[in-house]
Design a protein around this motif. Sequence first.
Motif, PDB file in Angstrom:
ATOM      1  N   LEU A  36     -14.355  19.288  -8.142  1.00  0.00           N
ATOM      2  CA  LEU A  36     -13.808  19.541  -6.817  1.00  0.00           C
ATOM      3  C   LEU A  36     -13.978  18.335  -5.901  1.00  0.00           C
ATOM      4  CD1 LEU A  36     -14.815  23.225  -5.962  1.00  0.00           C
ATOM      5  CD2 LEU A  36     -12.523  22.316  -6.345  1.00  0.00           C
ATOM      6  N   ARG A  37     -15.112  17.698  -5.977  1.00  0.00           N
ATOM      7  CA  ARG A  37     -15.396  16.578  -5.091  1.00  0.00           C
ATOM      8  C   ARG A  37     -14.655  15.307  -5.513  1.00  0.00           C
ATOM      9  NH1 ARG A  37     -19.813  18.389  -2.059  1.00  0.00           N
ATOM     10  NH2 ARG A  37     -20.778  20.244  -2.971  1.00  0.00           N
ATOM     11  N   ARG A  38     -14.170  15.253  -6.741  1.00  0.00           N
ATOM     12  CA  ARG A  38     -13.403  14.103  -7.209  1.00  0.00           C
ATOM     13  C   ARG A  38     -11.928  14.164  -6.811  1.00  0.00           C
ATOM     14  NH1 ARG A  38     -15.088  11.133 -11.804  1.00  0.00           N
ATOM     15  NH2 ARG A  38     -17.194  10.375 -11.372  1.00  0.00           N
ATOM     16  N   MET A  39     -11.494  15.275  -6.268  1.00  0.00           N
ATOM     17  CA  MET A  39     -10.089  15.419  -5.933  1.00  0.00           C
ATOM     18  C   MET A  39      -9.806  14.971  -4.500  1.00  0.00           C
ATOM     19  SD  MET A  39      -8.656  18.738  -7.943  1.00  0.00           S
ATOM     20  CE  MET A  39      -9.962  19.870  -7.558  1.00  0.00           C
ATOM     21  N   GLN A  40     -10.451  13.885  -4.085  1.00  0.00           N
ATOM     22  CA  GLN A  40     -10.183  13.309  -2.779  1.00  0.00           C
ATOM     23  C   GLN A  40      -8.924  12.449  -2.852  1.00  0.00           C
ATOM     24  OE1 GLN A  40     -12.258  15.527  -1.258  1.00  0.00           O
ATOM     25  NE2 GLN A  40     -12.328  13.931   0.308  1.00  0.00           N
ATOM     26  N   ILE A  41      -8.040  12.631  -1.900  1.00  0.00           N
ATOM     27  CA  ILE A  41      -6.730  11.987  -1.950  1.00  0.00           C
ATOM     28  C   ILE A  41      -6.858  10.467  -1.931  1.00  0.00           C
ATOM     29  CG2 ILE A  41      -4.584  11.682  -0.656  1.00  0.00           C
ATOM     30  CD1 ILE A  41      -4.820  14.616   0.162  1.00  0.00           C
ATOM     31  N   LYS A  42      -7.765   9.925  -1.141  1.00  0.00           N
ATOM     32  CA  LYS A  42      -7.906   8.470  -1.042  1.00  0.00           C
ATOM     33  C   LYS A  42      -8.306   7.867  -2.382  1.00  0.00           C
ATOM     34  CE  LYS A  42     -12.760   8.488   0.422  1.00  0.00           C
ATOM     35  NZ  LYS A  42     -13.738   8.025   1.443  1.00  0.00           N
ATOM     36  N   ASP A  43      -9.070   8.613  -3.185  1.00  0.00           N
ATOM     37  CA  ASP A  43      -9.469   8.118  -4.503  1.00  0.00           C
ATOM     38  C   ASP A  43      -8.352   8.287  -5.525  1.00  0.00           C
ATOM     39  OD1 ASP A  43     -11.969   7.469  -3.496  1.00  0.00           O
ATOM     40  OD2 ASP A  43     -12.830   9.414  -4.028  1.00  0.00           O
ATOM     41  N   LEU A  44      -7.644   9.409  -5.460  1.00  0.00           N
ATOM     42  CA  LEU A  44      -6.567   9.648  -6.413  1.00  0.00           C
ATOM     43  C   LEU A  44      -5.408   8.691  -6.205  1.00  0.00           C
ATOM     44  CD1 LEU A  44      -6.465  13.548  -6.420  1.00  0.00           C
ATOM     45  CD2 LEU A  44      -7.561  12.041  -8.068  1.00  0.00           C
ATOM     46  N   ARG A  45      -5.278   8.126  -4.998  1.00  0.00           N
ATOM     47  CA  ARG A  45      -4.191   7.189  -4.727  1.00  0.00           C
ATOM     48  C   ARG A  45      -4.471   5.790  -5.251  1.00  0.00           C
ATOM     49  NH1 ARG A  45      -2.500   8.948   1.499  1.00  0.00           N
ATOM     50  NH2 ARG A  45      -0.877  10.450   0.859  1.00  0.00           N
ATOM     51  N   LYS A  46      -5.655   5.547  -5.730  1.00  0.00           N
ATOM     52  CA  LYS A  46      -5.960   4.230  -6.284  1.00  0.00           C
ATOM     53  C   LYS A  46      -5.173   4.040  -7.571  1.00  0.00           C
ATOM     54  CE  LYS A  46     -10.609   4.189  -4.314  1.00  0.00           C
ATOM     55  NZ  LYS A  46     -10.285   3.210  -3.269  1.00  0.00           N
ATOM     56  N   SER A  47      -4.803   2.798  -7.836  1.00  0.00           N
ATOM     57  CA  SER A  47      -3.921   2.501  -8.969  1.00  0.00           C
ATOM     58  C   SER A  47      -4.674   2.305 -10.275  1.00  0.00           C
ATOM     59  CB  SER A  47      -3.106   1.237  -8.669  1.00  0.00           C
ATOM     60  OG  SER A  47      -3.981   0.136  -8.445  1.00  0.00           O
ATOM     61  N   ASN A  48      -5.909   2.739 -10.356  1.00  0.00           N
ATOM     62  CA  ASN A  48      -6.640   2.617 -11.617  1.00  0.00           C
ATOM     63  C   ASN A  48      -7.400   3.908 -11.879  1.00  0.00           C
ATOM     64  OD1 ASN A  48      -9.195   2.497 -10.132  1.00  0.00           O
ATOM     65  ND2 ASN A  48      -8.558   0.429  -9.559  1.00  0.00           N
ATOM     66  N   SER A  49      -8.119   3.957 -12.946  1.00  0.00           N
ATOM     67  CA  SER A  49      -8.829   5.164 -13.344  1.00  0.00           C
ATOM     68  C   SER A  49     -10.297   5.118 -12.962  1.00  0.00           C
ATOM     69  CB  SER A  49      -8.701   5.364 -14.858  1.00  0.00           C
ATOM     70  OG  SER A  49      -9.203   4.217 -15.542  1.00  0.00           O
ATOM     71  N   ALA A  50     -10.624   4.436 -11.874  1.00  0.00           N
ATOM     72  CA  ALA A  50     -12.008   4.364 -11.437  1.00  0.00           C
ATOM     73  C   ALA A  50     -12.524   5.723 -10.981  1.00  0.00           C
ATOM     74  CB  ALA A  50     -12.147   3.339 -10.311  1.00  0.00           C
ATOM     75  N   PHE A  51     -11.606   6.591 -10.540  1.00  0.00           N
ATOM     76  CA  PHE A  51     -11.999   7.910 -10.077  1.00  0.00           C
ATOM     77  C   PHE A  51     -11.192   8.986 -10.808  1.00  0.00           C
ATOM     78  CE2 PHE A  51     -12.887   4.970  -6.634  1.00  0.00           C
ATOM     79  CZ  PHE A  51     -14.181   5.330  -6.256  1.00  0.00           C
TER      80      PHE A  51
ATOM     81  N   GLU B 275       0.829  -1.208   0.000  1.00  0.00           N
ATOM     82  CA  GLU B 275       0.000   0.000   0.000  1.00  0.00           C
ATOM     83  C   GLU B 275       0.864   1.259   0.000  1.00  0.00           C
ATOM     84  OE1 GLU B 275      -3.525   2.145   2.670  1.00  0.00           O
ATOM     85  OE2 GLU B 275      -2.671   0.200   3.266  1.00  0.00           O
ATOM     86  N   ASP B 276       1.962   1.228   0.777  1.00  0.00           N
ATOM     87  CA  ASP B 276       2.885   2.365   0.786  1.00  0.00           C
ATOM     88  C   ASP B 276       3.484   2.592  -0.597  1.00  0.00           C
ATOM     89  OD1 ASP B 276       2.481   2.743   3.507  1.00  0.00           O
ATOM     90  OD2 ASP B 276       4.061   1.316   4.030  1.00  0.00           O
ATOM     91  N   ILE B 277       3.844   1.491  -1.240  1.00  0.00           N
ATOM     92  CA  ILE B 277       4.433   1.597  -2.579  1.00  0.00           C
ATOM     93  C   ILE B 277       3.414   2.163  -3.567  1.00  0.00           C
ATOM     94  CG2 ILE B 277       5.474   0.278  -4.461  1.00  0.00           C
ATOM     95  CD1 ILE B 277       6.347  -1.730  -2.251  1.00  0.00           C
ATOM     96  N   GLN B 278       2.166   1.737  -3.449  1.00  0.00           N
ATOM     97  CA  GLN B 278       1.115   2.236  -4.330  1.00  0.00           C
ATOM     98  C   GLN B 278       0.914   3.737  -4.135  1.00  0.00           C
ATOM     99  OE1 GLN B 278      -2.599  -0.020  -4.546  1.00  0.00           O
ATOM    100  NE2 GLN B 278      -3.742   1.898  -4.468  1.00  0.00           N
TER     101      GLN B 278
END
Length: 784
Positions: free
Chosen positions: A598-613, A255-258
């Motif tokens: 603005l609401r899509r720029m949540q860090i937890k979503d941007l850290r995901k390794s795909n383009s779901a968000f 997770e840290d690496i991701q």
Amino acid sequence: MTTDALQPSAATEPLKSAGVEATTIAVEADTTVVEADDSAAKVDTTSAEDATETLQPAIDSASKKNIETAPIAEIKDDACTTDHPSADSVASALEDSSIVDVPQSASAIVGTTSTPESPREADRISRNLLSPVLSRTSSKAPATSHPLQSSGDSAGPSPAEIASAILLKDGDTARALGSAAVLGSGESERTAFSPLQRNSTSPVSSGSMRGIHADIAEVSDDEDSEDKQRRLFKAAELRRLHREQMAQNNNLSSEDIQIMRSGLSNAREYVTSSELRVLNGTFPDGLRGSLYLLGPGQLDIKYNVQRELEQATRVFTYGNIMDALPLLSKISFDPINKTIVHRSRLIAKQAAGRIHMEHGVNTKVPGALYLTDTNQTVLSKFIPKAQHHATPEGECCSQGIELFMPLQGSSQTIVCTNHVGALQNIDPADLRPRSTVDFKSVNSAFKGALSCPHMQYDSNTREHFTVLQDVGFRSTTYNVVCISETQPEGYVVASFAAQASVLHSFAITQDYIIVPVYPYDSPLGGMSYRWSDSLLETLSFEHSRPVMFYIISREYRRVQCVYQAPAFFALHQINAVQESATDSVAIDMVTYDDDTVLRRMQIKDLRKSNSAFPVPTGVVRRFQLNGITMEATKYVGSKGNLSLIPPAHSRIVRTERIELCCINPIVAARPYTFVYALGHSETLRGQPTQSSVGAMYNCIVKLNTNDSSVEPLIWSRTHCFPSEPVFVPRNDTEDDGYVLSVFFDSMRITSCLVVLDAQTFNEVLIAQLPAAIPLSFGHAKFAI
């Protein structure tokens, strides 16, 4: 200009196999490259004892300093140089990560162990193992050049390179280089920094390596066996302790690496200047000045909590990327010496210290965050708020940057802003924060807790404009204010009443200031705002209400008229052009259906390794405000009656979806043709989006706003994510100049500066930064 040049670390061509495993204390530590001093260059290949005694000072020095360097960014003339602070930790952690495709030869060796039967037998084994290593490192075969550099002839390794080669492990070196095997995707396409290919003809040492760690410290033959064993055991124990300590410090999970590969991990500051290494191209002809970049720097902050029998460490993570504590970077170009110098600074350290002490964010004013859980109880709202502005680094000013704005008696300043009226005075030379004030301290008439983070500057009159919102229980008062060199105390241009809104930018022309008020609603009015810390929790977008354009006369300092348009949302204006013949104003904006961006720029979503968000992009839309003088007379009698307010006619200029735009500053408030922006390359090229692309923008695009039939020019590199482009003109021709951007390479976990020819979009130069700069929705300015 004097610079502190980055000193490259010496190393050799990545080694293949087990002989290196015996001596890889530094690779399993917190560094990718061990600094071998001059004494290490004199390693005697016939004496294992001399090799250990010579290299031991370098090992101890690396252990004490806990050097943080980058993955190997360049291999040229059999030498490696490193820059990024934590990629070595990633390479070590990838050994146990499920996403890593470790080469079979390396994984098989790691699992075996062996112990020499006698010291003499150990002496023979160690000499046999070291001989192919040394023979490989002394080979005269030229090294493969860096993918972004021109090839050059190799002169062979130096003794220092041979010493460093003994300490390198091939498996870790390949991972530090960012090979495709790390991602486990099986991609065949070369990236911006594709790794060197492993030489399949290199000799491979056989046998088990784990049990021979101590053999490299072997002593001469005239020492008795007992002393030999004692020395061997001591050397092995020192290596084991060092390895365990470093493994504990760098215990990175997948997770840290991701997170690190997402480009949204904490940044490292470089307060002293260092010269950038050019990887490709040549110094841009005539480019002179400094590029200032503002973006997120600290997203995660650790704090301690006391449990019943122990003390635990937890992490506070900001919710929205626009709330993160900032990193300010400066990249200076010297055309005389043809050098590029970089420095950076975290400018909100005291704010981070308060989070560490208070276990969260204790906001000074309502709506101080966009969308972040403060990790505070309701009782904290009744505790008197501390004055954040009392300290230079006590406020998070991460959303806007103004150059040489007159503040506190000086115009030689860099001013960083946010959306709650804070102004951080920065020294333009060393980026040191001088002070932090608010607009009310500049002028008591500047009322309003909310402010527009993107101020507008008129280069002809040298005036800086912004808009403040004084949120009340029933309505909100908008105050348009101005600060200039002739009036540094500033003045209020005009005021009007409207509903509260999320206002990120506005537009100006020679005679007018155009303020768009987007349709927002607050369930409990001002009461809800007073009790909320996050602005997007207080306000909700209302699709059924129109957007209102307030036209303010700069000469008469009053609202001239108002136009309305169907509901939409915009963060950034591209340009506004006043047409005297038709008495109208045309405004180009990047528009959205609502504020989802603005609401899509949540860090937890941007850290995901795909383009779901994915972060949304908007379309360029032009709004035509006709007959301003005639409508001014009607506005007086309308008294807010929507049926009497004229419409703002709009049309889509380009269908390509973009964001974070810039133009040539010469054509600001004048008719223009070209716009430069960011976007998603797959969308712009009409290709299907790949699941591994990520959420942030991955290309720079050039669009012609006057002719939609002209195909866009696109610059992109695999796994690279650029920041907001900045145009630097070369002469009076609109598109004759350079486009500058800093991109993040998610494969190598590092950042680079790219300079493009604005006309052709060909790469002029790529230079590597000393460390990764997090992905951002931030902004940049260029000063000469």
